[in-house]
Write a protein that holds these residues in place. Sequence first.
Motif, short mmCIF file in Angstrom:
data_model
loop_
_atom_site.label_atom_id
_atom_site.label_comp_id
_atom_site.label_asym_id
_atom_site.label_seq_id
_atom_site.Cartn_x
_atom_site.Cartn_y
_atom_site.Cartn_z
N MET A 1 0.84 -1.18 0.00
CA MET A 1 0.00 0.00 0.00
C MET A 1 0.88 1.23 0.00
N ILE A 2 0.58 2.15 -0.87
CA ILE A 2 1.31 3.41 -0.97
C ILE A 2 0.44 4.50 -0.37
N SER A 3 0.97 5.21 0.61
CA SER A 3 0.19 6.29 1.21
C SER A 3 0.97 7.59 1.14
N PHE A 4 0.23 8.68 1.06
CA PHE A 4 0.81 10.02 0.97
C PHE A 4 0.34 10.81 2.18
N ASN A 5 1.30 11.36 2.89
CA ASN A 5 1.03 12.11 4.12
C ASN A 5 1.63 13.50 3.98
N TYR A 6 0.98 14.48 4.58
CA TYR A 6 1.37 15.87 4.37
C TYR A 6 1.59 16.58 5.70
N GLU A 7 2.81 17.07 5.88
CA GLU A 7 3.17 17.87 7.05
C GLU A 7 3.46 19.30 6.61
N THR A 8 2.89 19.67 5.47
CA THR A 8 3.06 21.00 4.89
C THR A 8 1.81 21.30 4.07
N GLU A 9 1.73 22.51 3.53
CA GLU A 9 0.56 22.91 2.74
C GLU A 9 0.47 22.16 1.42
N PHE A 10 1.58 21.67 0.91
CA PHE A 10 1.63 20.99 -0.38
C PHE A 10 0.78 19.71 -0.35
N GLU A 11 0.11 19.43 -1.47
CA GLU A 11 -0.56 18.15 -1.66
C GLU A 11 -0.49 17.75 -3.12
N LEU A 12 -0.27 16.47 -3.37
CA LEU A 12 -0.32 15.96 -4.74
C LEU A 12 -1.75 16.10 -5.25
N SER A 13 -1.90 16.54 -6.48
CA SER A 13 -3.24 16.71 -7.02
C SER A 13 -3.79 15.42 -7.59
N ASN A 14 -2.93 14.45 -7.87
CA ASN A 14 -3.36 13.21 -8.51
C ASN A 14 -2.66 12.01 -7.87
N LEU B 1 4.43 1.48 1.87
CA LEU B 1 5.29 2.60 1.52
C LEU B 1 4.59 3.90 1.88
N ASN B 2 5.27 4.70 2.68
CA ASN B 2 4.70 5.96 3.14
C ASN B 2 5.56 7.12 2.66
N TYR B 3 4.93 8.02 1.92
CA TYR B 3 5.58 9.27 1.54
C TYR B 3 5.11 10.33 2.52
N ILE B 4 6.06 11.08 3.06
CA ILE B 4 5.74 12.16 3.98
C ILE B 4 6.32 13.43 3.38
N PHE B 5 5.44 14.32 2.95
CA PHE B 5 5.87 15.59 2.36
C PHE B 5 5.92 16.63 3.48
N CYS B 6 7.04 17.33 3.56
CA CYS B 6 7.25 18.24 4.68
C CYS B 6 8.05 19.46 4.22
N ASP B 7 8.48 20.27 5.19
CA ASP B 7 9.30 21.44 4.87
C ASP B 7 10.74 21.19 5.35
N ASP B 8 11.61 22.15 5.09
CA ASP B 8 13.02 22.02 5.46
C ASP B 8 13.21 21.79 6.95
N GLU B 9 12.50 22.55 7.76
CA GLU B 9 12.66 22.45 9.21
C GLU B 9 12.33 21.03 9.71
N TYR B 10 11.25 20.49 9.23
CA TYR B 10 10.80 19.15 9.63
C TYR B 10 11.85 18.10 9.25
N LEU B 11 12.33 18.17 8.00
CA LEU B 11 13.29 17.16 7.54
C LEU B 11 14.68 17.36 8.16
N HIS B 12 15.05 18.61 8.40
CA HIS B 12 16.33 18.89 9.06
C HIS B 12 16.36 18.26 10.44
N LYS B 13 15.26 18.37 11.16
CA LYS B 13 15.18 17.78 12.50
C LYS B 13 15.39 16.26 12.43
N ILE B 14 14.77 15.60 11.46
CA ILE B 14 14.96 14.15 11.28
C ILE B 14 16.41 13.84 10.92
#
Length: 136
Positions: free
Chosen positions: A1-14, A36-49
Amino acid sequence: MISFNYETEFELSNEADYSKWILETINEESCKEGELNYIFCDDEYLHKINVEFLDHDTLTDIISFDYSVGKELHGDIYISIERVEDNAKDFDVEFKEELKRVMIHGILHYCGYKDKTDEDALQMRSKENYYISKFV
């Protein structure tokens, strides 16, 4: 299963188109879809990880945690939308193309491709280009 998660304003349209493309890539590489989990985020979020889990105090466009079992792919792929936007400008490509490159890059790592040597990086880039061209 492929999932898309959003930790920012961005979202895939399709999301369905991206899921289909990713699954076709996995199948063509003779692997199986797991969780499989995609997590879309911003620089601050990913920098922390990056600092917390990898001890790297730098910005990056993608971090992937691979939990695959053999050819069954499982993992979490974190993508900084800010880095993708900046990289698209730096490489003079469309944002959507750079996003696809980063998204499929993580999957290709799970399929066993490396990019640490020049030769491996060339093969990875070739595979990325091939699969980007297959996105409908």
